[in-house]
Design a protein around this motif. Structure first.
Motif, PDB file in Angstrom:
ATOM      1  N   ASP A 111     -12.182 -17.045 -59.342  1.00 30.62           N
ATOM      2  CA  ASP A 111     -13.436 -17.118 -58.592  1.00 30.62           C
ATOM      3  C   ASP A 111     -14.516 -16.324 -59.313  1.00 30.62           C
ATOM      4  N   ASN A 112     -15.758 -16.708 -59.086  1.00 36.26           N
ATOM      5  CA  ASN A 112     -16.887 -16.053 -59.734  1.00 36.26           C
ATOM      6  C   ASN A 112     -18.120 -16.219 -58.855  1.00 36.26           C
ATOM      7  N   GLN A 113     -19.146 -15.437 -59.129  1.00 35.10           N
ATOM      8  CA  GLN A 113     -20.436 -15.638 -58.484  1.00 35.10           C
ATOM      9  C   GLN A 113     -21.536 -15.276 -59.466  1.00 35.10           C
ATOM     10  N   GLN A 114     -22.741 -15.763 -59.207  1.00 42.99           N
ATOM     11  CA  GLN A 114     -23.859 -15.496 -60.102  1.00 42.99           C
ATOM     12  C   GLN A 114     -24.633 -14.276 -59.605  1.00 42.99           C
ATOM     13  N   SER A 115     -24.379 -13.143 -60.262  1.00 39.23           N
ATOM     14  CA  SER A 115     -24.955 -11.867 -59.846  1.00 39.23           C
ATOM     15  C   SER A 115     -26.334 -11.643 -60.458  1.00 39.23           C
ATOM     16  N   ILE A 116     -27.125 -10.823 -59.775  1.00 38.60           N
ATOM     17  CA  ILE A 116     -28.457 -10.444 -60.254  1.00 38.60           C
ATOM     18  C   ILE A 116     -28.400  -8.974 -60.658  1.00 38.60           C
ATOM     19  N   VAL A 117     -28.661  -8.693 -61.926  1.00 41.98           N
ATOM     20  CA  VAL A 117     -28.575  -7.338 -62.460  1.00 41.98           C
ATOM     21  C   VAL A 117     -29.965  -6.845 -62.830  1.00 41.98           C
ATOM     22  N   VAL A 118     -30.297  -5.620 -62.410  1.00 43.13           N
ATOM     23  CA  VAL A 118     -31.564  -4.981 -62.767  1.00 43.13           C
ATOM     24  C   VAL A 118     -31.253  -3.583 -63.295  1.00 43.13           C
ATOM     25  N   LEU A 119     -32.245  -2.921 -63.871  1.00 44.81           N
ATOM     26  CA  LEU A 119     -32.056  -1.543 -64.287  1.00 44.81           C
ATOM     27  C   LEU A 119     -31.989  -0.640 -63.060  1.00 44.81           C
ATOM     28  N   ALA A 120     -31.331   0.491 -63.203  1.00 48.31           N
ATOM     29  CA  ALA A 120     -31.086   1.381 -62.067  1.00 48.31           C
ATOM     30  C   ALA A 120     -32.380   1.810 -61.374  1.00 48.31           C
ATOM     31  N   GLY A 121     -33.432   2.014 -62.144  1.00 46.16           N
ATOM     32  CA  GLY A 121     -34.689   2.496 -61.564  1.00 46.16           C
ATOM     33  C   GLY A 121     -35.630   1.403 -61.110  1.00 46.16           C
ATOM     34  N   SER A 122     -35.181   0.158 -61.132  1.00 43.25           N
ATOM     35  CA  SER A 122     -36.041  -0.968 -60.764  1.00 43.25           C
ATOM     36  C   SER A 122     -36.382  -0.947 -59.274  1.00 43.25           C
ATOM     37  N   ASP A 123     -37.574  -1.451 -58.942  1.00 43.59           N
ATOM     38  CA  ASP A 123     -37.974  -1.555 -57.535  1.00 43.59           C
ATOM     39  C   ASP A 123     -37.532  -2.882 -56.922  1.00 43.59           C
ATOM     40  N   ILE A 124     -36.809  -3.704 -57.686  1.00 46.76           N
ATOM     41  CA  ILE A 124     -36.290  -4.978 -57.178  1.00 46.76           C
ATOM     42  C   ILE A 124     -35.036  -4.696 -56.358  1.00 46.76           C
ATOM     43  N   MET A 125     -35.123  -5.006 -55.063  1.00 48.07           N
ATOM     44  CA  MET A 125     -34.004  -4.717 -54.162  1.00 48.07           C
ATOM     45  C   MET A 125     -33.337  -5.977 -53.614  1.00 48.07           C
ATOM     46  N   ASP A 126     -34.023  -7.112 -53.715  1.00 44.88           N
ATOM     47  CA  ASP A 126     -33.447  -8.352 -53.201  1.00 44.88           C
ATOM     48  C   ASP A 126     -34.032  -9.537 -53.964  1.00 44.88           C
ATOM     49  N   LYS A 127     -33.577 -10.728 -53.651  1.00 42.90           N
ATOM     50  CA  LYS A 127     -34.020 -11.935 -54.364  1.00 42.90           C
ATOM     51  C   LYS A 127     -35.503 -12.196 -54.164  1.00 42.90           C
ATOM     52  N   ALA A 128     -36.020 -11.865 -52.994  1.00 45.61           N
ATOM     53  CA  ALA A 128     -37.438 -12.099 -52.723  1.00 45.61           C
ATOM     54  C   ALA A 128     -38.318 -11.315 -53.681  1.00 45.61           C
ATOM     55  N   ALA A 129     -37.816 -10.149 -54.112  1.00 49.06           N
ATOM     56  CA  ALA A 129     -38.597  -9.286 -54.997  1.00 49.06           C
ATOM     57  C   ALA A 129     -38.637  -9.801 -56.433  1.00 49.06           C
TER      58      ALA A 129
END
Length: 267
Positions: free
Chosen positions: A123-141
């Protein structure tokens, strides 16, 4: 004379049809050729950690590599791992430059039209990876942000299926030939997020330093991995499924999984 001529033409045409049918039947299943050759050419992206990649010594390694060695060995065959342009994987298979696509290959309906798949094994899923300090918290962002992934990947297909890319910067996805390149641009701040297979993303983060990255709780959907087999190669498909089922039953698949992931995640 005329009747004889027509009869002769009919015989010739009949012979051609029979010859053509025989040729098609022979070409559709290559098992006899593979068995005689003793090898199977496995196409892969040799940067796709931890599934199939080159180690520091230039040797091919990874979960899928070890799985292929064991499964094909049980079939009396030796795998030859052939790095390919991932954009052309199905073309390489249909052209018989390779015999299998085995490298974290996500099963999709679009791909089913071009290849046959083994029974899913992971099984697998398509993950969203950002840098630790990013202000992106969800897909809407992700709106207005530079979002990257690998060209011709299942991640790209998942983004397209959701209709999400229109909201990204320039209404598109930043495409790279390899995920290594995508993550390098993330680290350099040239893109804001990378969408990638969870298995690859988690492994990459663990080896590069978990403090640098953050994986969002939201993702672009669940998937399954399978081995891609050329249309018509029914014998190879059947024997490969039998070998994989036997490996699941006797624990050898679990042992390979535990080596690479620390637990048994084989389906």
């Amino acid at each position: 004379m005329k009747k004889k001529f027509v009869f002769t033409i009919a015989l010739v045409l009949g012979a051609m049809v029979l010859a053509g049918c025989g040729k098609k039947e022979t070409a559709s299943d290559t098992w006899a050729d593979l068995e005689a050759r003793g090898t199977v050419i496995v196409g892969l992206d040799d940067t796709f950690v931890p599934m199939g990649f080159k180690d520091e010594n230039g040797q091919m390694t990874g979960f899928d590599v070890e799985l292929a060695v064991e499964a094909l060995g049980r079939m009396g065959l030796e795998p030859v791992f052939q790095p390919i342009d991932w954009n052309l994987k199905e073309t390489e298979l249909s052209s018989k430059n390779i015999d299998l696509i085995w490298n974290g290959y996500t099963i999709t309906e679009e791909r089913r039209e071009k290849v046959n798949f083994t029974t899913p094994y992971l099984d697998n899923q398509q993950s969203i990876v950002v840098l630790a300090g990013s202000d992106i918290m969800d897909k809407a962002a992700l709106e207005g942000r530079a979002v990257a992934t690998q060209n011709s990947s299942s991640a790209l297909a998942a983004i397209e299926a959701e209709g999400a890319m229109e909201a990204f910067k320039d209404g598109n996805v930043v495409l790279f030939d390899t995920y290594n390149d995508a993550f390098m641009d993330l680290e350099a701040g040239r893109v804001d997020a990378v969408v990638a297979d969870e298995i690859l993303a988690r492994y990459y983060i663990a080896t590069r330093g978990e403090a640098q990255y953050r994986v969002l709780e939201e993702d672009f959907g669940d998937e399954e991995y399978g081995v891609g087999v050329r249309k018509g190669d029914e014998t190879l498909l059947e024997k490969l499924n039998e070998a994989l089922d036997a490996m699941k039953a006797d624990g050898s698949a679990a042992a390979i999984s535990e080596k690479w992931f620390g637990e048994n995640i084989v389906k």
